[in-house]
Motif scaffolding. Structure first.
Motif, PDB file in Angstrom:
ATOM      1  N   GLU A 143       1.618   7.177 -13.924  1.00  0.00           N
ATOM      2  CA  GLU A 143       1.261   7.729 -12.675  1.00  0.00           C
ATOM      3  C   GLU A 143       0.774   9.138 -12.772  1.00  0.00           C
ATOM      4  O   GLU A 143      -0.186   9.446 -11.960  1.00  0.00           O
ATOM      5  CB  GLU A 143       2.410   7.523 -11.660  1.00  0.00           C
ATOM      6  CG  GLU A 143       2.718   6.112 -11.025  1.00  0.00           C
ATOM      7  CD  GLU A 143       3.977   6.148 -10.188  1.00  0.00           C
ATOM      8  OE1 GLU A 143       4.749   7.241 -10.027  1.00  0.00           O
ATOM      9  OE2 GLU A 143       4.158   5.270  -9.808  1.00  0.00           O
ATOM     10  N   GLN A 144       1.452   9.941 -13.403  1.00  0.00           N
ATOM     11  CA  GLN A 144       0.971  11.324 -13.424  1.00  0.00           C
ATOM     12  C   GLN A 144      -0.451  11.378 -14.206  1.00  0.00           C
ATOM     13  O   GLN A 144      -1.290  12.035 -13.926  1.00  0.00           O
ATOM     14  CB  GLN A 144       1.963  11.988 -14.405  1.00  0.00           C
ATOM     15  CG  GLN A 144       3.188  12.362 -13.680  1.00  0.00           C
ATOM     16  CD  GLN A 144       4.201  13.568 -14.538  1.00  0.00           C
ATOM     17  OE1 GLN A 144       3.685  14.390 -14.838  1.00  0.00           O
ATOM     18  NE2 GLN A 144       5.469  13.083 -14.529  1.00  0.00           N
ATOM     19  N   GLY A 150      -7.963  10.888 -12.410  1.00  0.00           N
ATOM     20  CA  GLY A 150      -8.606  10.505 -11.182  1.00  0.00           C
ATOM     21  C   GLY A 150      -9.087  11.913 -10.414  1.00  0.00           C
ATOM     22  O   GLY A 150     -10.323  11.720  -9.947  1.00  0.00           O
ATOM     23  N   ASP A 151      -8.178  12.559 -10.266  1.00  0.00           N
ATOM     24  CA  ASP A 151      -8.428  13.912  -9.540  1.00  0.00           C
ATOM     25  C   ASP A 151      -8.884  15.130 -10.601  1.00  0.00           C
ATOM     26  O   ASP A 151      -8.784  16.186 -10.230  1.00  0.00           O
ATOM     27  CB  ASP A 151      -7.273  14.259  -8.663  1.00  0.00           C
ATOM     28  CG  ASP A 151      -7.667  15.263  -7.663  1.00  0.00           C
ATOM     29  OD1 ASP A 151      -8.772  15.266  -7.428  1.00  0.00           O
ATOM     30  OD2 ASP A 151      -6.817  15.894  -7.158  1.00  0.00           O
ATOM     31  N   SER A 195       2.728   0.462  -4.009  1.00  0.00           N
ATOM     32  CA  SER A 195       2.831   1.685  -4.946  1.00  0.00           C
ATOM     33  C   SER A 195       1.602   2.092  -5.502  1.00  0.00           C
ATOM     34  O   SER A 195       1.363   3.244  -5.828  1.00  0.00           O
ATOM     35  CB  SER A 195       3.821   1.482  -5.983  1.00  0.00           C
ATOM     36  OG  SER A 195       3.969   2.328  -7.030  1.00  0.00           O
ATOM     37  N   VAL A 196       0.852   1.183  -6.393  1.00  0.00           N
ATOM     38  CA  VAL A 196      -0.368   1.334  -7.085  1.00  0.00           C
ATOM     39  C   VAL A 196      -1.421   1.836  -6.177  1.00  0.00           C
ATOM     40  O   VAL A 196      -2.119   2.962  -6.467  1.00  0.00           O
ATOM     41  CB  VAL A 196      -0.849   0.014  -7.696  1.00  0.00           C
ATOM     42  CG1 VAL A 196      -2.301   0.237  -8.163  1.00  0.00           C
ATOM     43  CG2 VAL A 196      -0.122  -0.411  -8.870  1.00  0.00           C
ATOM     44  N   ARG A 201      -4.755   6.447  -4.178  1.00  0.00           N
ATOM     45  CA  ARG A 201      -5.086   7.194  -3.141  1.00  0.00           C
ATOM     46  C   ARG A 201      -4.897   8.853  -3.642  1.00  0.00           C
ATOM     47  O   ARG A 201      -5.887   9.776  -3.425  1.00  0.00           O
ATOM     48  CB  ARG A 201      -4.488   6.956  -1.793  1.00  0.00           C
ATOM     49  CG  ARG A 201      -4.918   7.714  -0.523  1.00  0.00           C
ATOM     50  CD  ARG A 201      -3.972   7.531   0.359  1.00  0.00           C
ATOM     51  NE  ARG A 201      -2.426   8.253   0.002  1.00  0.00           N
ATOM     52  CZ  ARG A 201      -2.332   9.554   0.350  1.00  0.00           C
ATOM     53  NH1 ARG A 201      -3.344  10.500   0.370  1.00  0.00           N
ATOM     54  NH2 ARG A 201      -1.152  10.054  -0.139  1.00  0.00           N
ATOM     55  N   ARG A 202      -3.699   9.072  -4.070  1.00  0.00           N
ATOM     56  CA  ARG A 202      -3.617  10.451  -4.697  1.00  0.00           C
ATOM     57  C   ARG A 202      -4.351  11.025  -5.600  1.00  0.00           C
ATOM     58  O   ARG A 202      -4.644  12.029  -5.941  1.00  0.00           O
ATOM     59  CB  ARG A 202      -1.919  10.559  -4.899  1.00  0.00           C
ATOM     60  CG  ARG A 202      -1.092  10.491  -3.564  1.00  0.00           C
ATOM     61  CD  ARG A 202       0.265  10.517  -4.241  1.00  0.00           C
ATOM     62  NE  ARG A 202       0.701  11.914  -4.567  1.00  0.00           N
ATOM     63  CZ  ARG A 202       1.912  12.284  -5.109  1.00  0.00           C
ATOM     64  NH1 ARG A 202       2.845  11.200  -4.957  1.00  0.00           N
ATOM     65  NH2 ARG A 202       2.084  13.287  -5.250  1.00  0.00           N
ATOM     66  N   ALA A 203      -5.029  10.015  -6.245  1.00  0.00           N
ATOM     67  CA  ALA A 203      -5.903  10.499  -7.565  1.00  0.00           C
ATOM     68  C   ALA A 203      -7.389  10.302  -7.065  1.00  0.00           C
ATOM     69  O   ALA A 203      -8.362  10.308  -7.886  1.00  0.00           O
ATOM     70  CB  ALA A 203      -5.744   9.216  -8.463  1.00  0.00           C
TER      71      ALA A 203
END
Length: 249
Positions: A143-144, A150-151, A195-196, A201-203
């Protein structure tokens, strides 16, 4: 006088061989794929991290395969069609973003699966109770890195986006029924998607719109049908053992 009543010891649940093979093969194959990064990871810290994840998965594979038979024979002497792993875990490493997205998809599923198995009283509960702690780290690591890539730069974003799209079609198979694995798959799938989706989205990535199941090429690993790269990987993994049959190390 009457003899005191005795309570018979509970009979242990029989181990469902098909389930042990499926879960064991998932862990074994992904462990080998991650081990292929040795000497090739982008930074030393990640080489150590991926190697540690691979070793965790190998430990899980050994326990699971030993429930189904001789672990060495099952790992090194079966033919390709006898393996029951998900097609997702056998996909080639590709670039680092591809490996991370594969790990995100699988470790999120595996963490949800082991948490549910650990909460039950089936034959996999003891293993799952220990492994769920390991997989929580695998999931957090993926996740990290997904968020960082991604970002990150324009290049890292694009590579991660392509990886999400390419691997998406292999994710539906994770939630197909496996005989002997008694879990609520609909609930797990909903939790996985949520979750994914939040991680992506955060990425600054979007959830792929393509199908998650369909043709045999994206959903039949449990039936022994595998993608082209799997045969080459298996030949490499089994080469030493088959070259020296009966040898002790």
């Amino acid at each position: 006088m009457t003899a005191p009543e005795t309570t018979a010891a509970p009979t242990p649940s029989p181990v469902p061989t098909a389930a042990a093979l499926a879960l064991g093969d998932d862990a074994l194959v992904l462990s080998h794929r991650l081990g292929e990064w040795a000497g090739h990871a982008p930074v030393l810290e990640e080489e150590v991290a991926l190697a540690n994840i691979a070793l965790d998965l190998l430990g899980q594979a050994r326990l699971l395969l030993s429930m189904a038979g001789d672990e060495d024979e099952l790992a090194y002497l079966r033919e390709e069609r006898a393996f029951r792993n998900l097609q997702l875990v056998e996909q080639e490493n590709g670039d680092f973003a591809h490996t991370i997205v594969r790990q995100l998809y699988f470790s999120t599923y595996q963490h949800l699966l082991y948490a549910e198995l650990a909460a039950g009283d089936g034959p996999f509960a003891p293993l799952a109770a220990k492994a769920v702690k390991e997989v929580a780290y695998h999931r957090d690591h993926a996740e990290q890195w997904t968020r960082r890539l991604g970002d990150g730069t324009e290049e890292s974003h694009e590579r991660t986006r392509r990886a999400c799209e390419a691997l998406w079609r292999f994710t539906g198979e994770m939630f197909q029924s496996v005989e002997g694995v008694d879990v609520d798959r609909e609930r797990m799938e909903a939790a996985w998607l949520a979750s994914v989706g939040e991680v992506l989205r955060r990425a600054t990535l979007t959830v792929p719109e393509g199908p998650r199941t369909g043709a045999w090429a994206a959903g039949a690993g449990r039936q022994g049908l595998h993608t082209e790269s799997f045969g080459r990987m298996l030949a490499e993994m089994q080469h030493l053992h088959r070259s020296h049959p009966g040898a002790s190390w």
